[in-house]
Design an enzyme around this catalytic site. Structure first.
Site, PDB file in Angstrom:
ATOM      1  N   ASP A   1       2.923  -0.290  -5.208  1.00 22.32           N
ATOM      2  CA  ASP A   1       1.661  -0.766  -5.773  1.00 22.32           C
ATOM      3  C   ASP A   1       1.656  -0.691  -7.294  1.00 22.32           C
ATOM      4  OD1 ASP A   1       0.720  -1.334  -3.303  1.00 22.32           O
ATOM      5  OD2 ASP A   1      -0.808   0.238  -3.224  1.00 22.32           O
TER       6      ASP A   1
ATOM      7  N   HIS B   1       0.819  -1.216   0.000  1.00 20.04           N
ATOM      8  CA  HIS B   1       0.000   0.000   0.000  1.00 20.04           C
ATOM      9  C   HIS B   1       0.854   1.269   0.000  1.00 20.04           C
ATOM     10  CE1 HIS B   1      -3.694  -2.298   0.514  1.00 20.04           C
ATOM     11  NE2 HIS B   1      -3.097  -2.975   1.479  1.00 20.04           N
TER      12      HIS B   1
END
Length: 285
Positions: free
Chosen positions: A20, A15
């Site tokens: 990501d 995250h």
């Protein structure tokens, strides 16, 4: 994305924005490859040599190897270019990160198969479900890098020729037969060139050609890792520029090298065959 990343063994989602983005790209590549592999053709050793066992080339282990190789290449091509002086860096072991390379006597001929991967538009060779890559120790250089053959950019092709032991010839001849049959089934009109060279007068002394690929960016002009080994230990060679003459001085006839290489079928401009691409070379002084 997290579920697919876990399924493909890519690790946990952090995250963080950049992480990501990278994971998203990897998940996309894996999913695309799976979809295209479903429509791939497969030729096994059983179809070339009867009464041998057929293997499944479409397991996740093999897919993981291919995607790691693709990621390494894309990372190299996208890295920022900068210049370094030619030097040697001491290392403890030139083999430590080369898991997955088999010695010829570890290869089971019936376990070799070839598949046409639509995603990359090329034939790929597998052994027991994993991409087939080989390593051979103490290969003797017969001919150094020739300046007679040029690439599309006018640079000498970085190939050198080594004597091929019988165990290596046996594996590569099988790869030739399997890949050539698949190429024929794909209705290729290209002339097939055997990977093992057996010229008149040298029938009992076969040779193979090892290719050193180059890069267009990054801190090293060659994709191949090269080391020099002597009684004092092992040193990693680092080059500041593309220089065929400098490489030729390392691969003089009679020199011995330990070679770790991939087996890459090609079909280009009506010529087809297998190219042996050096991933790592250990040069014995």
């Amino acid at each position: 994305m997290a579920t697919l990343a876990t399924y493909f063994g890519l690790g946990e989602q952090t995250h963080r924005s950049l992480d990501d983005v990278r994971m998203n790209l990897e998940v996309l590549k894996y999913c695309a490859t799976v979809l295209f592999l479903e429509s791939s053709l497969c030729i096994t050793a059983e179809e070339v040599e009867p009464n041998t066992a057929q293997r499944n080339p479409f397991d996740m282990g093999q897919l993981s190897n291919e995607m790691e190789e693709s990621y390494e290449l894309s990372s190299t091509e996208s890295s920022e270019m900068y210049s370094v002086e030619s030097s040697a860096v001491a290392v403890s072991d030139g083999r430590s990160d080369l898991a997955g390379f088999l010695e010829p006597n570890e290869v089971l001929i019936p376990s070799i198969c070839a598949s046409f991967v639509t995603f990359s538009q090329r034939i790929q060779l597998f052994h027991e479900g994993f991409i087939l890559r080989l390593c051979c120790s103490h290969l003797e250089v017969r001919f150094g890098i020739s300046k007679n053959f040029l690439d599309h950019a006018g640079r000498p092709r970085l190939n050198f020729v080594v004597n091929a032991p019988e165990s290596l010839c046996k594996v590569l001849d099988a790869c030739d037969r399997i890949a050539r049959k698949l190429s024929s089934d794909l209705v290729s009109s290209s002339e097939w060139w055997p990977v093992v060279i057996r010229k008149d007068g040298f029938v009992n002394n076969p040779t193979v050609r090892l290719h050193i690929p180059y890069t267009i960016s990054g801190d090293n002009p060659y994709q191949t890792e090269m080391y020099q080994k002597d009684s004092g230990g092992m040193q990693k060679l680092v080059f500041s520029k593309y220089d065929a003459a400098e490489l030729d001085s390392l691969f003089t006839p009679g020199t011995f090298v330990d070679a770790f290489f991939s087996i890459d079928p090609y079909d280009y401009q009506q010529s087809a065959g297998i190219r042996l691409v050096a991933k790592k070379l250990i040069i014995h002084s």
